[in-house]
Enzyme design. Structure first.
Site, PDB file in Angstrom:
ATOM      1  CB  THR A  99      -0.894   0.002   1.266  1.00  0.00           C
ATOM      2  OG1 THR A  99      -1.381   1.333   1.497  1.00  0.00           O
ATOM      3  CG2 THR A  99      -0.132  -0.427   2.509  1.00  0.00           C
ATOM      4  CE1 TYR A 123      -4.005  -1.712   5.972  1.00  0.00           C
ATOM      5  CE2 TYR A 123      -2.918   0.309   5.283  1.00  0.00           C
ATOM      6  CZ  TYR A 123      -3.552  -0.880   4.962  1.00  0.00           C
ATOM      7  OH  TYR A 123      -3.712  -1.243   3.653  1.00  0.00           O
ATOM      8  CE  LYS A 127      -2.159  -4.345   4.041  1.00  0.00           C
ATOM      9  NZ  LYS A 127      -2.472  -5.350   3.022  1.00  0.00           N
TER      10      LYS A 127
HETATM   11  O1  G4F Z   1     -10.556   6.793   2.676  1.00  0.00           O
HETATM   12  P1  G4F Z   1      -9.515   6.670   3.732  1.00  0.00           P
HETATM   13  O2  G4F Z   1      -9.961   6.112   5.043  1.00  0.00           O
HETATM   14  O3  G4F Z   1      -8.325   5.867   3.100  1.00  0.00           O
HETATM   15  P2  G4F Z   1      -6.756   5.747   3.501  1.00  0.00           P
HETATM   16  O4  G4F Z   1      -6.538   5.999   4.943  1.00  0.00           O
HETATM   17  O5  G4F Z   1      -5.982   6.589   2.547  1.00  0.00           O
HETATM   18  O6  G4F Z   1      -6.472   4.209   3.237  1.00  0.00           O
HETATM   19  C1  G4F Z   1      -7.032   3.475   2.163  1.00  0.00           C
HETATM   20  O7  G4F Z   1      -6.156   3.455   1.056  1.00  0.00           O
HETATM   21  C2  G4F Z   1      -4.878   2.827   1.313  1.00  0.00           C
HETATM   22  C3  G4F Z   1      -4.042   2.900   0.038  1.00  0.00           C
HETATM   23  O8  G4F Z   1      -4.517   2.060  -0.950  1.00  0.00           O
HETATM   24  C4  G4F Z   1      -5.087   1.401   1.783  1.00  0.00           C
HETATM   25  F1  G4F Z   1      -3.887   0.839   2.102  1.00  0.00           F
HETATM   26  C5  G4F Z   1      -5.982   1.378   3.024  1.00  0.00           C
HETATM   27  O9  G4F Z   1      -6.259   0.015   3.374  1.00  0.00           O
HETATM   28  C6  G4F Z   1      -7.307   2.062   2.673  1.00  0.00           C
HETATM   29  O10 G4F Z   1      -7.985   1.317   1.681  1.00  0.00           O
HETATM   30  O11 G4F Z   1      -8.900   8.123   4.057  1.00  0.00           O
HETATM   31  C7  G4F Z   1      -8.355   8.946   3.036  1.00  0.00           C
HETATM   32  C8  G4F Z   1      -8.011  10.311   3.629  1.00  0.00           C
HETATM   33  C9  G4F Z   1      -7.205  10.232   4.923  1.00  0.00           C
HETATM   34  O12 G4F Z   1      -6.186  11.212   4.885  1.00  0.00           O
HETATM   35  C10 G4F Z   1      -8.194  10.604   6.026  1.00  0.00           C
HETATM   36  O13 G4F Z   1      -7.629  11.234   7.155  1.00  0.00           O
HETATM   37  O14 G4F Z   1      -9.245  10.955   3.982  1.00  0.00           O
HETATM   38  C11 G4F Z   1      -9.104  11.545   5.263  1.00  0.00           C
HETATM   39  N1  G4F Z   1     -10.427  11.684   5.858  1.00  0.00           N
HETATM   40  C12 G4F Z   1     -11.005  12.883   6.170  1.00  0.00           C
HETATM   41  N2  G4F Z   1     -12.193  12.672   6.722  1.00  0.00           N
HETATM   42  C13 G4F Z   1     -11.266  10.697   6.228  1.00  0.00           C
HETATM   43  C14 G4F Z   1     -12.391  11.332   6.775  1.00  0.00           C
HETATM   44  N3  G4F Z   1     -11.179   9.353   6.120  1.00  0.00           N
HETATM   45  C15 G4F Z   1     -12.234   8.606   6.552  1.00  0.00           C
HETATM   46  N4  G4F Z   1     -12.183   7.264   6.439  1.00  0.00           N
HETATM   47  N5  G4F Z   1     -13.345   9.189   7.117  1.00  0.00           N
HETATM   48  C16 G4F Z   1     -13.469  10.541   7.250  1.00  0.00           C
HETATM   49  O15 G4F Z   1     -14.479  11.058   7.744  1.00  0.00           O
END
Ligand code: G4F
Length: 308
Positions: A99, A123, A127
């Site tokens: 990742t 995480y 990984k």
């Molecule tokens: O959608 P996310 O939770 O994805 P993240 O953390 O980038 O990880 C995903 O992609 C990785 C790369 O392929 C994988 F390894 C991992 O397993 C997963 O599939 O968050 C994306 C971004 C982060 O910076 C987070 O802080 O969005 C920001 N964010 C802002 N508000 C939020 C939120 N993320 C989530 N989940 N929920 C929020 O309300």
């Protein structure tokens, strides 16, 4: 399939319910990466040509709450799988879902196969172990084992707690009057978001090589979470005007003044990955892989599917 007391096959129900597919072309087994003997039995029974290890506790924020379990599955689960392959004496090709989170506090921009890692979550640390044990088993035992270092890849099947699907669902629910506002975390985080089906094609290509190697799979573009909100809400007729900063930032509809988005610190992570942007040059040269769907089209695909 991971054992659970509720149905978890929602995303494959169209295959599950097709008698031409289930138990003819698709065979399902209960499995768990925390159970070595279970892995041995499945391997002996299936004798696979290719293994795609996508199993993980994959939510970065959740990994801060359940770090030990995350390590158990994401790190040790990978070595269990690789060791099971050795023990059973098979020679399948092995794909490891590595990742972009490995780059964490990024050492260079953009990131490629040679960029040093600096993981920023339990995480990502788990990984990291998985990444290196794949490399080690490849070198030590001559296994065909490859890491795909995939940057974020999204589709209408994305879990509802990941940011893209969460935004898309809220934009539509707010428009329909069944949700008040979107509560969100870090709006400034930048991600290289691609379209998942194309990334699965890349995974397959990685295992069709003659020699096992590691590849970055990315679009080469980066966008903020705020931009993802802008485009999604635009699809349902809202133009967001942003006001305030950090924890106090809010997004209002330009026409009506309605509050649409509010920052909530509960979604912040103790340590964040601020910026990811991948360089997929090697994948283009060696795999003939190039992403076609870019940011704007991706948002549209997800919005259209959710609206349906
Ligand atoms: O959608 P996310 O939770 O994805 P993240 O953390 O980038 O990880 C995903 O992609 C990785 C790369 O392929 C994988 F390894 C991992 O397993 C997963 O599939 O968050 C994306 C971004 C982060 O910076 C987070 O802080 O969005 C920001 N964010 C802002 N508000 C939020 C939120 N993320 C989530 N989940 N929920 C929020 O309300």
């Amino acid at each position: 399939m991971r054992p659970a007391s509720v149905f978890t096959s929602e995303r494959i129900d169209h295959l599950f319910n097709d008698p031409e597919i289930l138990n003819k072309r698709l065979f399902l087994y209960w499995g768990d990466l925390t159970d070595s003997s279970n892995l041995n039995r499945i391997l002996e029974k299936v004798n696979p040509d290719e293994i795609y290890n996508l199993a993980a506790q994959s939510h970065v924020k959740v990994s801060f709450d359940i770090p030990e379990y995350t390590a158990e599955v994401d790190a040790l689960g990978t070595i269990r799988f690789l060791d099971a392959i050795r023990e059973v004496g098979l020679k399948p090709k092995f794909y490891q879902a590595s990742t972009s989170e490995l780059y964490g506090k990024v050492a260079e921009i953009p990131q490629d196969e040679n960029t040093p890692f600096y993981p920023r979550s339990p995480y990502a640390v788990a990984k990291l172990y998985a990444y290196w044990i794949v490399v080690n088993y490849r070198e030590a035992y001559n296994l065909f084992a490859s890491n795909g270092i995939l940057f974020n890849h999204e589709s209408p099947r994305r879990g509802k707690t990941f940011v893209t699907r969460k935004i898309v669902r809220s934009a539509i629910n707010i428009k329909r009057g069944i949700e008040d506002k979107l509560l969100i975390g870090n709006l400034n985080a930048k991600r290289d978001w691609g379209y998942a089906p194309e990334y699965v094609d890349a995974m397959w290509r990685i295992l069709q090589q003659d020699v096992a190697e590691d590849f970055v799979i990315a679009t080469g573009e980066t966008h903020t979470v705020r931009e993802f909100c802008d485009l999604s809400f635009k699809e349902v007729g809202y133009e967001i005007i942003w006001d305030g900063e950090g924890e106090n930032e809010k997004g209002f509809d330009k026409t009506s003044g309605k509050l649409l988005v509010e920052v909530s610190p509960q979604y912040f992570r103790p340590t964040e990955v601020d910026l990811l942007i991948g360089n997929p040059k090697k994948a283009k040269e060696k795999l003939g892989w190039e992403p076609k769907v870019k940011f704007e089209e991706l948002v549209k695909i997800m919005m259209d599917a959710e609206l349906k």
